[in-house]
Design a protein around this motif. Structure first.
Motif, PDB file in Angstrom:
ATOM      1  N   PRO A  17       3.396   8.650   6.703  1.00 14.94           N
ATOM      2  CA  PRO A  17       2.207   9.442   6.993  1.00 14.94           C
ATOM      3  C   PRO A  17       1.613   9.138   8.364  1.00 14.94           C
ATOM      4  CG  PRO A  17       2.135   8.647   4.729  1.00 14.94           C
ATOM      5  CD  PRO A  17       3.307   7.970   5.388  1.00 14.94           C
ATOM      6  N   GLU A  18       1.694   7.879   8.777  1.00 12.35           N
ATOM      7  CA  GLU A  18       1.164   7.508  10.086  1.00 12.35           C
ATOM      8  C   GLU A  18       1.951   8.188  11.206  1.00 12.35           C
ATOM      9  OE1 GLU A  18      -0.156   4.870   7.031  1.00 12.35           O
ATOM     10  OE2 GLU A  18       1.910   5.354   7.619  1.00 12.35           O
ATOM     11  N   VAL A  21       0.563  11.735  11.482  1.00 16.15           N
ATOM     12  CA  VAL A  21      -0.734  11.778  12.161  1.00 16.15           C
ATOM     13  C   VAL A  21      -0.534  11.679  13.671  1.00 16.15           C
ATOM     14  CG1 VAL A  21      -2.888  10.533  12.523  1.00 16.15           C
ATOM     15  CG2 VAL A  21      -2.042  10.883  10.204  1.00 16.15           C
ATOM     16  N   ILE A  87      -3.206  16.197   6.651  1.00 10.72           N
ATOM     17  CA  ILE A  87      -3.436  14.813   7.064  1.00 10.72           C
ATOM     18  C   ILE A  87      -3.931  14.724   8.504  1.00 10.72           C
ATOM     19  CG2 ILE A  87      -1.085  14.400   7.929  1.00 10.72           C
ATOM     20  CD1 ILE A  87      -1.214  11.648   6.571  1.00 10.72           C
ATOM     21  N   ASP A 108      -4.522  12.572   2.921  1.00 12.06           N
ATOM     22  CA  ASP A 108      -3.138  12.129   2.862  1.00 12.06           C
ATOM     23  C   ASP A 108      -2.648  12.393   1.445  1.00 12.06           C
ATOM     24  OD1 ASP A 108      -0.747  10.792   2.686  1.00 12.06           O
ATOM     25  OD2 ASP A 108      -1.498   8.893   3.478  1.00 12.06           O
ATOM     26  N   THR A 110      -0.059  11.671  -0.070  1.00 10.05           N
ATOM     27  CA  THR A 110       0.573  10.541  -0.745  1.00 10.05           C
ATOM     28  C   THR A 110      -0.448   9.630  -1.417  1.00 10.05           C
ATOM     29  OG1 THR A 110       0.587   9.102   1.213  1.00 10.05           O
ATOM     30  CG2 THR A 110       2.463  10.594   0.925  1.00 10.05           C
TER      31      THR A 110
END
Length: 210
Positions: A17-18, A21, A87, A108, A110
């Motif tokens: 996820p980072e 972003v 996100i 997010d 997740t």
């Protein structure tokens, strides 16, 4: 993370996820021009059309809304109201400026989505459920935000459907939490698509919450 290029190769190399972003923070402002238009990106419209054809109606949550491409197609088909979840705050900002959404939700997937005051009648997602973005477990995580009988239209990259576990997950869900699973195949890019992925296809998982 290693800096990703603002193109399809960067998107396909995402792992966390980072990563998402970071990539979309720098890509948001010109995403529509440098990717959607340049690559003849058809998947958002195809997802909206499949949702409409299956009898979908609002209110709808657009998951992984990006810059609002799927919402634009839904709006053109007379479907609304639509909320956006993504996100990336930068992508949501671009989407919000188009006036397509009732609400913008930075989240997010997740880690789960906030429960709405009124459950959604429909959930759509285009370009989010694929390797490096969001996996099969998060399909089940979407169910609590929808009312019984709600229609889902979740586009899944065809190259990852079996290998990444989407097939097994949907087959398991079809034994209880979801019903009437149907998987039409569509092209991700139009005739003017370019590059190594121009012939890629997606499966649109259409189903109802039981």
């Amino acid at each position: 993370m290693t800096e990703k290029t603002h193109d399809l190769s960067g998107a396909y190399s995402l792992q966390t996820p980072e990563d998402s972003v970071a990539l979309y923070a720098g890509w948001a402002k010109d995403y529509d021009q440098t990717f959607a238009t340049a690559e003849d990106y058809r998947l958002p419209a195809a997802t909206a059309e499949a949702f409409k054809a299956a009898g979908g109606s609002g209110p709808v949550l657009d998951v992984g809304a990006g810059t609002g491409l799927c919402a634009a197609a839904l709006t053109a088909l007379g479907i609304g109201p639509i909320d956006a979840a993504d996100i990336s705050p930068e992508m949501l900002k671009v989407a919000g400026e188009k006036g397509l959404y009732r609400a913008l939700i930075e989240a997010d997937l997740t880690k789960g989505l906030p429960l709405p005051e009124t459950p959604y009648a429909g959930v759509v997602s285009s370009g989010t459920f694929t390797t490096g973005h969001v996996g099969p477990e998060e399909i089940e995580a979407l169910l609590p935000i929808a009312r019984p009988g709600a229609l889902f239209a979740i586009a899944i990259n065809g190259a990852h459907y079996e290998a990444a576990g989407f097939s097994a997950k949907l087959d398991a869900l079809a034994q209880g939490p979801i019903r009437n699973l149907w998987l039409p195949e569509v092209r991700i890019y139009g005739e003017n698509g370019r590059g190594a992925h121009k012939d890629d296809t997606a499966l649109i998982a259409l189903f109802e919450k039981a």
